[in-house]
Design a protein around this motif. Structure first.
Motif, PDB file in Angstrom:
ATOM      1  N   LEU A 196      37.826 -30.528  -7.310  1.00 13.96           N
ATOM      2  CA  LEU A 196      37.850 -31.922  -6.859  1.00 13.96           C
ATOM      3  C   LEU A 196      38.741 -32.757  -7.770  1.00 13.96           C
ATOM      4  CD1 LEU A 196      34.119 -32.322  -5.810  1.00 13.96           C
ATOM      5  CD2 LEU A 196      36.100 -32.646  -4.311  1.00 13.96           C
ATOM      6  N   LEU A 246      31.102 -23.734   2.337  1.00 14.91           N
ATOM      7  CA  LEU A 246      31.133 -24.395   1.025  1.00 14.91           C
ATOM      8  C   LEU A 246      32.529 -24.885   0.678  1.00 14.91           C
ATOM      9  CD1 LEU A 246      28.820 -22.453  -1.447  1.00 14.91           C
ATOM     10  CD2 LEU A 246      28.439 -24.641  -0.321  1.00 14.91           C
ATOM     11  N   ALA A 263      33.133 -27.916   2.574  1.00 15.83           N
ATOM     12  CA  ALA A 263      32.392 -29.026   1.971  1.00 15.83           C
ATOM     13  C   ALA A 263      33.135 -29.563   0.753  1.00 15.83           C
ATOM     14  CB  ALA A 263      30.993 -28.571   1.570  1.00 15.83           C
ATOM     15  N   ASP A 321      31.308 -39.054  -7.370  1.00 13.14           N
ATOM     16  CA  ASP A 321      30.163 -38.847  -6.464  1.00 13.14           C
ATOM     17  C   ASP A 321      30.266 -37.498  -5.763  1.00 13.14           C
ATOM     18  OD1 ASP A 321      29.302 -41.296  -7.207  1.00 13.14           O
ATOM     19  OD2 ASP A 321      29.636 -42.284  -5.272  1.00 13.14           O
ATOM     20  N   LEU A 322      31.469 -37.132  -5.343  1.00 11.44           N
ATOM     21  CA  LEU A 322      31.649 -35.832  -4.687  1.00 11.44           C
ATOM     22  C   LEU A 322      31.313 -34.694  -5.647  1.00 11.44           C
ATOM     23  CD1 LEU A 322      34.949 -36.429  -2.653  1.00 11.44           C
ATOM     24  CD2 LEU A 322      32.682 -36.018  -1.687  1.00 11.44           C
ATOM     25  N   ILE A 323      31.712 -34.845  -6.911  1.00  9.27           N
ATOM     26  CA  ILE A 323      31.399 -33.820  -7.926  1.00  9.27           C
ATOM     27  C   ILE A 323      29.892 -33.691  -8.087  1.00  9.27           C
ATOM     28  CG2 ILE A 323      31.508 -33.295 -10.402  1.00  9.27           C
ATOM     29  CD1 ILE A 323      34.370 -34.500 -10.376  1.00  9.27           C
ATOM     30  N   SER A 379      27.455 -34.548  -5.994  1.00  2.71           N
ATOM     31  CA  SER A 379      26.721 -34.010  -4.845  1.00  2.71           C
ATOM     32  C   SER A 379      27.080 -32.537  -4.612  1.00  2.71           C
ATOM     33  CB  SER A 379      26.911 -34.867  -3.591  1.00  2.71           C
ATOM     34  OG  SER A 379      28.245 -34.992  -3.230  1.00  2.71           O
ATOM     35  N   TRP A 380      28.290 -32.131  -4.976  1.00  5.82           N
ATOM     36  CA  TRP A 380      28.624 -30.698  -4.957  1.00  5.82           C
ATOM     37  C   TRP A 380      27.680 -29.929  -5.877  1.00  5.82           C
ATOM     38  CZ3 TRP A 380      31.118 -26.755  -2.720  1.00  5.82           C
ATOM     39  CH2 TRP A 380      31.343 -25.600  -3.466  1.00  5.82           C
ATOM     40  N   VAL A 410      24.638 -30.746  -6.801  1.00  2.00           N
ATOM     41  CA  VAL A 410      23.319 -30.699  -6.159  1.00  2.00           C
ATOM     42  C   VAL A 410      23.291 -29.583  -5.114  1.00  2.00           C
ATOM     43  CG1 VAL A 410      21.765 -31.942  -4.589  1.00  2.00           C
ATOM     44  CG2 VAL A 410      22.785 -33.137  -6.548  1.00  2.00           C
ATOM     45  N   LEU A 411      24.323 -29.545  -4.299  1.00  2.00           N
ATOM     46  CA  LEU A 411      24.422 -28.554  -3.224  1.00  2.00           C
ATOM     47  C   LEU A 411      24.360 -27.130  -3.782  1.00  2.00           C
ATOM     48  CD1 LEU A 411      24.986 -28.774  -0.132  1.00  2.00           C
ATOM     49  CD2 LEU A 411      27.402 -28.471  -0.627  1.00  2.00           C
TER      50      LEU A 411
END
Lengths: 198, 198
Positions: A108, A159, A162, A183-185, A187-188, A190-191
């Motif tokens: 990312l 993935l 995503a 934020d993307l980092i 939530s990645w 968390v996923l």
């Protein structure tokens, strides 16, 4: 069809020269992108700093977008090198789940850092950017982190989508606000944590 | 800017007529796509079956791809309707995690069923297909299934990319084997179950 050694065509030295010009141009373009930002690099300025004719630049890369595409390919190769041989947890040596989280963060950050370059390389008529190196890597780590899962292939496909999809989508739109990479980092992470938790 | 009632332009009846023609054409095109497959529907045959001139067809939709895009928009609206008001677990009434799994299955089946139509609508110069209805829905269900998560917005963005990205990517490539939708459905369910498990 196999390439055939033709009795005519440019002599060998000229082809070696062409390869040198190409590598030289990519190097100069990388410098200029880092200094000025992709959108401020003109073909004229690139040719001038490289000490080559503008015709040579267009012959090597076809279009302005073509040169940015070549620079992005170089950056991709350097990124893959870090993933394959760099320090853990991005590189080898950490547990697979940790490497997966680290890969997402690094990827990312890479995509965000090269947004302008990717946008500048977009307007050339090319297929969708290949995701195979990311896909290959995510599939390998997923198989290691979740050895009991049967569908590692399609899960890896999802993935990678995503991970890279939101940035690619952002790239192709003009009307969006800023891309919130942090934020993307998060939530990645968390996923991946929940997916690989046992 | 607010639309202004202009004192010139086509009379009202003609505009109502245009809207009727458009709805009629979309209806006939849907029928023909279902019967023949999108790639076998020609503009000539469409105009003939609709009982309209070919000029009228082009005036309403611009290009051959334009008509398929309009048909796909209709199908999208019907899909959204099933999600909003259809029976559970796709429609309202089931727990959010179950609805999320059902949404993924239904969405993948929808995308797979409309592959030829989506491909036929691709070559028109349009922005990337909007994912907002899916995004809105997934974000809502995720917020319900995981009320403690802070980053529902970006997580939903990643989940929608995971759901739709592999199919979109497949659409834009020509060299792939068959799309294995059942595997994508199963791995989507794994993803959602682990993400929402408490």
């Amino acid at each position: 069809m196999e390439p055939v050694a033709l009795p005519w065509g440019p002599p060998r030295e000229e082809r070696a020269d062409a390869a040198r010009n190409r590598a030289h141009l990519i190097g100069v373009a990388r410098e200029m992108v880092a200094e000025l930002g992709a959108c401020n690099v003109t073909m004229d300025a690139l040719a001038e700093r490289a000490g080559l004719g503008k015709g040579t630049v267009f012959r090597r890369f076809g279009t302005r977008a073509g040169i940015f595409h070549a620079v992005l390919d170089e950056e991709e190769a350097l990124f893959q090198h870090r993933v394959m041989t760099g320090p853990a947890p991005l590189g080898p040596g950490a547990p697979a789940a940790e490497r997966l989280a680290a890969f997402g963060r690094a990827r990312l950050e890479f995509l965000a850092a090269h947004l302008a370059l990717a946008r500048a390389s977009l307007d050339v008529a090319r297929p969708v950017p290949g995701q195979s190196p990311s896909l290959f890597h995510v599939r390998m780590l997923l198989a290691e982190a979740c050895p009991d899962d049967a569908l590692t292939g399609t899960l890896a496909l999802q993935l990678v989508a995503a991970l890279e999809g939101p940035v690619l989508l952002y790239l192709q739109r003009q009307d969006e606000g800023p891309l919130v990479v942090d934020d993307l980092i998060t939530s990645w992470q968390v996923l991946v944590e929940r997916l690989t938790a046992r």
